[in-house]
Enzyme design. Structure first.
Site, PDB file in Angstrom:
ATOM      1  N   TRP A  13     -47.008   6.778  -8.531  1.00  0.00           N
ATOM      2  CA  TRP A  13     -45.635   7.281  -8.687  1.00  0.00           C
ATOM      3  C   TRP A  13     -45.645   8.802  -8.840  1.00  0.00           C
ATOM      4  CZ3 TRP A  13     -40.340   6.105  -9.742  1.00  0.00           C
ATOM      5  CH2 TRP A  13     -39.957   4.808  -9.405  1.00  0.00           C
ATOM      6  N   GLU A  40     -49.089   1.049 -15.433  1.00  0.00           N
ATOM      7  CA  GLU A  40     -50.349   0.354 -15.146  1.00  0.00           C
ATOM      8  C   GLU A  40     -51.582   1.140 -15.588  1.00  0.00           C
ATOM      9  OE1 GLU A  40     -47.791   0.402 -12.699  1.00  0.00           O
ATOM     10  OE2 GLU A  40     -47.265  -1.607 -13.387  1.00  0.00           O
ATOM     11  N   HIS A  53     -35.934   3.121 -18.107  1.00  0.00           N
ATOM     12  CA  HIS A  53     -37.337   2.950 -17.750  1.00  0.00           C
ATOM     13  C   HIS A  53     -38.192   4.050 -18.368  1.00  0.00           C
ATOM     14  CE1 HIS A  53     -36.913  -0.115 -14.524  1.00  0.00           C
ATOM     15  NE2 HIS A  53     -38.199  -0.256 -14.729  1.00  0.00           N
TER      16      HIS A  53
HETATM   17  C1  DLZ Z   1     -40.261   1.917 -12.358  1.00  0.00           C
HETATM   18  C2  DLZ Z   1     -40.733   3.318 -12.591  1.00  0.00           C
HETATM   19  C3  DLZ Z   1     -39.795   4.365 -12.810  1.00  0.00           C
HETATM   20  C4  DLZ Z   1     -38.300   4.130 -12.856  1.00  0.00           C
HETATM   21  N1  DLZ Z   1     -40.192   5.615 -12.988  1.00  0.00           N
HETATM   22  C5  DLZ Z   1     -41.513   5.905 -12.967  1.00  0.00           C
HETATM   23  C6  DLZ Z   1     -41.971   7.222 -13.168  1.00  0.00           C
HETATM   24  O1  DLZ Z   1     -41.207   8.192 -13.320  1.00  0.00           O
HETATM   25  N2  DLZ Z   1     -43.326   7.439 -13.170  1.00  0.00           N
HETATM   26  C7  DLZ Z   1     -44.234   6.423 -12.988  1.00  0.00           C
HETATM   27  O2  DLZ Z   1     -45.452   6.684 -13.029  1.00  0.00           O
HETATM   28  N3  DLZ Z   1     -43.821   5.167 -12.784  1.00  0.00           N
HETATM   29  C8  DLZ Z   1     -42.508   4.879 -12.749  1.00  0.00           C
HETATM   30  N4  DLZ Z   1     -42.080   3.603 -12.543  1.00  0.00           N
HETATM   31  C9  DLZ Z   1     -43.102   2.573 -12.199  1.00  0.00           C
HETATM   32  C10 DLZ Z   1     -43.760   1.895 -13.413  1.00  0.00           C
HETATM   33  O3  DLZ Z   1     -44.715   2.765 -14.023  1.00  0.00           O
HETATM   34  C11 DLZ Z   1     -44.492   0.611 -12.972  1.00  0.00           C
HETATM   35  O4  DLZ Z   1     -45.371   0.913 -11.918  1.00  0.00           O
HETATM   36  C12 DLZ Z   1     -43.530  -0.465 -12.497  1.00  0.00           C
HETATM   37  O5  DLZ Z   1     -42.556  -0.705 -13.481  1.00  0.00           O
HETATM   38  C13 DLZ Z   1     -44.273  -1.774 -12.190  1.00  0.00           C
HETATM   39  O6  DLZ Z   1     -44.903  -2.260 -13.377  1.00  0.00           O
END
Ligand code: DLZ
Length: 166
Positions: A31, A67, A97
């Protein structure tokens, strides 16, 4: 998040040990990849600059910051690493989130540090917006990945000093 005055890549005043022979795992989230790529690069560069052999650095990707805890746990369970660095970037949006992910990874990494004898270092940016993240991913406030790498070397030395003294 770093204060506006602190450059995250400025280690002057810190005694960073030589990392020769240390084995380090770096677990990075997909992400916000533009940011986590820069943090990962900063971490690897700093490890190498301080003597860690390229072959002793293992990098792995997980989907998101949530994760990172499991990725770090797997690295610790393998028994192959002196330290684990987790890299992620959570940007505040309109969703709750942000709080859930930040709370989860902070608690998860803390729990791992209490359970295992190899340190897990927190290279996660939690910012209000993309600009703040860019500033800390090689921008005007340095690189959080570099800071995490230097911290990893320090904590391995602390661990070795205290646990092997007995
Ligand atoms: C779902 C999500 C959101 C809304 N924002 C981020 C973020 O800004 N940075 C990040 O690393 N991950 C985000 N995720 C994904 C969650 O970390 C995770 O991968 C999902 O909820 C699946 O478990």
């Amino acid at each position: 998040m770093a204060s506006n005055l602190k450059n995250l890549s400025d280690f002057s005043g810190f005694d960073i040990p030589c990392g020769k022979g240390m084995r380090i795992a770096v677990v990075a989230a997909e992400w916000n990849r533009e940011i986590t790529d820069a943090l990962l690069q900063g971490a690897v560069d700093t490890l190498k600059e301080h003597g860690v052999y390229e072959n002793d650095i293992t990098t792995v990707r997980v989907p998101g910051t949530f994760e990172l805890t499991f990725g770090a746990k797997c690295a610790l369970e393998s028994g192959r690493f002196d330290a684990v660095i987790v890299i992620g970037c959570v940007i505040q949006g309109d969703t709750r989130h942000f709080d859930f992910i930040c709370d989860s990874v902070t608690q998860g990494i803390t729990d791992l540090n209490l359970k295992y004898n190899s340190p897990v270092i927190f290279g996660v940016l939690t910012t209000d917006n993309l600009q703040q993240a860019q500033d800390r991913a090689g921008g005007k406030l340095g690189n959080k990945g570099s800071e995490a790498a230097a911290t990893a070397l320090q904590m391995v030395a602390v661990r070795d000093h205290l646990l092997r003294q007995q």
